[in-house]
Design a protein around this motif. Structure first.
Motif, PDB file in Angstrom:
ATOM      1  N   LEU A  28       0.801  -1.224   0.000  1.00 13.66           N
ATOM      2  CA  LEU A  28       0.000   0.000   0.000  1.00 13.66           C
ATOM      3  C   LEU A  28       0.836   1.277   0.000  1.00 13.66           C
ATOM      4  CD1 LEU A  28      -2.749  -0.967   2.606  1.00 13.66           C
ATOM      5  CD2 LEU A  28      -2.973  -0.908   0.114  1.00 13.66           C
ATOM      6  N   LEU A  29       1.941   1.261   0.754  1.00 10.28           N
ATOM      7  CA  LEU A  29       2.723   2.483   0.953  1.00 10.28           C
ATOM      8  C   LEU A  29       4.131   2.424   0.362  1.00 10.28           C
ATOM      9  CD1 LEU A  29       1.726   3.006   4.707  1.00 10.28           C
ATOM     10  CD2 LEU A  29       0.664   4.051   2.690  1.00 10.28           C
ATOM     11  N   GLY A  30       4.518   1.249  -0.131  1.00  8.75           N
ATOM     12  CA  GLY A  30       5.851   1.113  -0.709  1.00  8.75           C
ATOM     13  C   GLY A  30       6.980   1.112   0.317  1.00  8.75           C
ATOM     14  N   ILE A  31       6.655   0.799   1.578  1.00 12.77           N
ATOM     15  CA  ILE A  31       7.660   0.795   2.644  1.00 12.77           C
ATOM     16  C   ILE A  31       8.198  -0.624   2.799  1.00 12.77           C
ATOM     17  CG2 ILE A  31       8.060   1.170   5.108  1.00 12.77           C
ATOM     18  CD1 ILE A  31       5.723   3.219   4.968  1.00 12.77           C
ATOM     19  N   ALA A  32       9.498  -0.755   2.694  1.00  9.92           N
ATOM     20  CA  ALA A  32      10.130  -2.072   2.780  1.00  9.92           C
ATOM     21  C   ALA A  32       9.891  -2.700   4.155  1.00  9.92           C
ATOM     22  CB  ALA A  32      11.623  -1.951   2.525  1.00  9.92           C
ATOM     23  N   PRO A  33       9.664  -4.006   4.185  1.00 10.42           N
ATOM     24  CA  PRO A  33       9.495  -4.681   5.471  1.00 10.42           C
ATOM     25  C   PRO A  33      10.823  -4.762   6.217  1.00 10.42           C
ATOM     26  CG  PRO A  33       9.421  -6.273   3.682  1.00 10.42           C
ATOM     27  CD  PRO A  33       9.500  -4.907   3.052  1.00 10.42           C
ATOM     28  N   PRO A  34      10.767  -4.985   7.522  1.00  5.68           N
ATOM     29  CA  PRO A  34      12.017  -5.121   8.282  1.00  5.68           C
ATOM     30  C   PRO A  34      12.857  -6.277   7.742  1.00  5.68           C
ATOM     31  CG  PRO A  34      10.124  -4.983   9.761  1.00  5.68           C
ATOM     32  CD  PRO A  34       9.585  -5.122   8.370  1.00  5.68           C
ATOM     33  N   ASN A  35      14.161  -6.118   7.811  1.00  8.86           N
ATOM     34  CA  ASN A  35      15.079  -7.168   7.375  1.00  8.86           C
ATOM     35  C   ASN A  35      15.542  -7.926   8.614  1.00  8.86           C
ATOM     36  OD1 ASN A  35      17.122  -8.782   6.450  1.00  8.86           O
ATOM     37  ND2 ASN A  35      18.131  -7.193   5.267  1.00  8.86           N
ATOM     38  N   TYR A  36      14.891  -9.041   8.904  1.00  8.54           N
ATOM     39  CA  TYR A  36      15.242  -9.806  10.096  1.00  8.54           C
ATOM     40  C   TYR A  36      16.569 -10.537   9.951  1.00  8.54           C
ATOM     41  CZ  TYR A  36      10.699  -8.434  11.672  1.00  8.54           C
ATOM     42  OH  TYR A  36       9.622  -7.675  12.051  1.00  8.54           O
ATOM     43  N   GLY A  37      17.097 -10.573   8.741  1.00  2.00           N
ATOM     44  CA  GLY A  37      18.449 -11.102   8.557  1.00  2.00           C
ATOM     45  C   GLY A  37      19.476 -10.249   9.290  1.00  2.00           C
ATOM     46  N   MET A  38      19.249  -8.938   9.321  1.00  2.00           N
ATOM     47  CA  MET A  38      20.163  -8.047  10.050  1.00  2.00           C
ATOM     48  C   MET A  38      20.056  -8.283  11.566  1.00  2.00           C
ATOM     49  SD  MET A  38      21.890  -6.319   7.815  1.00  2.00           S
ATOM     50  CE  MET A  38      21.844  -7.817   6.852  1.00  2.00           C
ATOM     51  N   VAL A  39      18.871  -8.580  12.040  1.00  2.00           N
ATOM     52  CA  VAL A  39      18.698  -8.933  13.461  1.00  2.00           C
ATOM     53  C   VAL A  39      19.445 -10.232  13.743  1.00  2.00           C
ATOM     54  CG1 VAL A  39      17.025  -9.567  15.256  1.00  2.00           C
ATOM     55  CG2 VAL A  39      16.471  -7.753  13.608  1.00  2.00           C
ATOM     56  N   GLY A  40      19.313 -11.183  12.822  1.00  2.00           N
ATOM     57  CA  GLY A  40      20.045 -12.448  12.966  1.00  2.00           C
ATOM     58  C   GLY A  40      21.542 -12.234  12.978  1.00  2.00           C
ATOM     59  N   ARG A  41      22.031 -11.351  12.131  1.00  2.00           N
ATOM     60  CA  ARG A  41      23.469 -11.040  12.101  1.00  2.00           C
ATOM     61  C   ARG A  41      23.907 -10.456  13.435  1.00  2.00           C
ATOM     62  NH1 ARG A  41      25.555  -7.570   7.108  1.00  2.00           N
ATOM     63  NH2 ARG A  41      24.704  -9.440   6.116  1.00  2.00           N
ATOM     64  N   SER A  55      27.565  -0.175  11.931  1.00  2.00           N
ATOM     65  CA  SER A  55      26.497  -0.406  10.963  1.00  2.00           C
ATOM     66  C   SER A  55      26.389  -1.908  10.768  1.00  2.00           C
ATOM     67  CB  SER A  55      26.806   0.266   9.631  1.00  2.00           C
ATOM     68  OG  SER A  55      25.910  -0.205   8.645  1.00  2.00           O
ATOM     69  N   ILE A  56      25.272  -2.479  11.173  1.00  2.00           N
ATOM     70  CA  ILE A  56      25.125  -3.931  11.055  1.00  2.00           C
ATOM     71  C   ILE A  56      25.208  -4.372   9.598  1.00  2.00           C
ATOM     72  CG2 ILE A  56      22.590  -3.982  10.983  1.00  2.00           C
ATOM     73  CD1 ILE A  56      24.903  -6.455  12.846  1.00  2.00           C
ATOM     74  N   ALA A  57      24.751  -3.537   8.681  1.00  2.00           N
ATOM     75  CA  ALA A  57      24.807  -3.874   7.256  1.00  2.00           C
ATOM     76  C   ALA A  57      26.245  -3.963   6.761  1.00  2.00           C
ATOM     77  CB  ALA A  57      24.020  -2.859   6.435  1.00  2.00           C
ATOM     78  N   ALA A  58      27.154  -3.207   7.383  1.00  2.00           N
ATOM     79  CA  ALA A  58      28.560  -3.218   6.981  1.00  2.00           C
ATOM     80  C   ALA A  58      29.334  -4.364   7.625  1.00  2.00           C
ATOM     81  CB  ALA A  58      29.217  -1.884   7.334  1.00  2.00           C
ATOM     82  N   SER A  59      28.776  -4.984   8.652  1.00  2.00           N
ATOM     83  CA  SER A  59      29.434  -6.137   9.292  1.00  2.00           C
ATOM     84  C   SER A  59      29.333  -7.337   8.372  1.00  2.00           C
ATOM     85  CB  SER A  59      28.770  -6.455  10.635  1.00  2.00           C
ATOM     86  OG  SER A  59      28.961  -5.387  11.527  1.00  2.00           O
ATOM     87  N   ALA A  60      30.344  -8.193   8.436  1.00  2.00           N
ATOM     88  CA  ALA A  60      30.368  -9.371   7.568  1.00  2.00           C
ATOM     89  C   ALA A  60      29.156 -10.262   7.831  1.00  2.00           C
ATOM     90  CB  ALA A  60      31.660 -10.154   7.809  1.00  2.00           C
TER      91      ALA A  60
END
Length: 165
Positions: A28-41, A55-60
């Motif tokens: 409806l709004l074009g908002i990406a869902p949460p990325n639970y893979g980053m929580v897992g990382r 930045s969790i996204a920058a971590s291996a």
């Protein structure tokens, strides 16, 4: 019905409601869902003594982080359902009311604001993101939806219980 089973089902139901909201929000709004893979990382680094990332996204990446994140997401939902029963008491199971469910749901936003977001590099209450107020609002809405999911799941269990009696 056994209280532990009720807590388990409430947590699963409320978390699923939150996930369905994320799907609707995206379409409806074009908002990406949460990325639970980053929580897992983030969680997968903890046994190695790393609790905070710039930045969790920058971590291996960590093997199976996506699965870890999704499992943690549902386990956390179950824990928060237990908080609801601890706060509202076992009578809530027989007569679910929206007040305690919504209060616990909205109150759970404290966990990402003070633990997850700082640990993953987003700062306290998303203060280090590009649009912190927007991120805060979306977190608050998501957790309110979780509270509504607790309430709806409570009613579903109540109806199921009465149809089985």
């Amino acid at each position: 019905m056994n209280t532990l089973i009720v807590v388990f089902l409430l947590g699963i139901g409320a978390t699923a409601a939150m996930d369905l909201w994320s799907i609707l929000r995206k379409s409806l709004l074009g908002i990406a869902p949460p990325n639970y893979g980053m929580v897992g990382r983030w969680l997968a680094y903890m046994p190695y003594g790393k609790f905070r990332h710039d930045s969790i996204a920058a971590s291996a990446p960590i093997k199976r982080e996506h699965y870890i994140g999704w499992i943690a997401h549902y386990l956390i939902g179950i824990v928060f359902a237990a908080v609801l029963i601890a706060v509202a008491g076992k009578p809530w199971i027989l007569n679910p009311t929206i007040g305690p469910a919504l209060m616990v749901g909205v109150g759970t936003v404290v966990a990402p604001f003070l633990l997850m977001q700082p640990g993953m590099g987003a700062g306290i209450a998303s203060s280090r993101t590009l649009k912190p107020n927007s991120a805060r609002l979306h977190s608050l809405i998501n957790h309110a939806v979780f509270g509504l999911g607790l309430y709806a799941s409570g009613w579903a269990l109540k109806l199921y219980h009465y149809t089985q009696a």
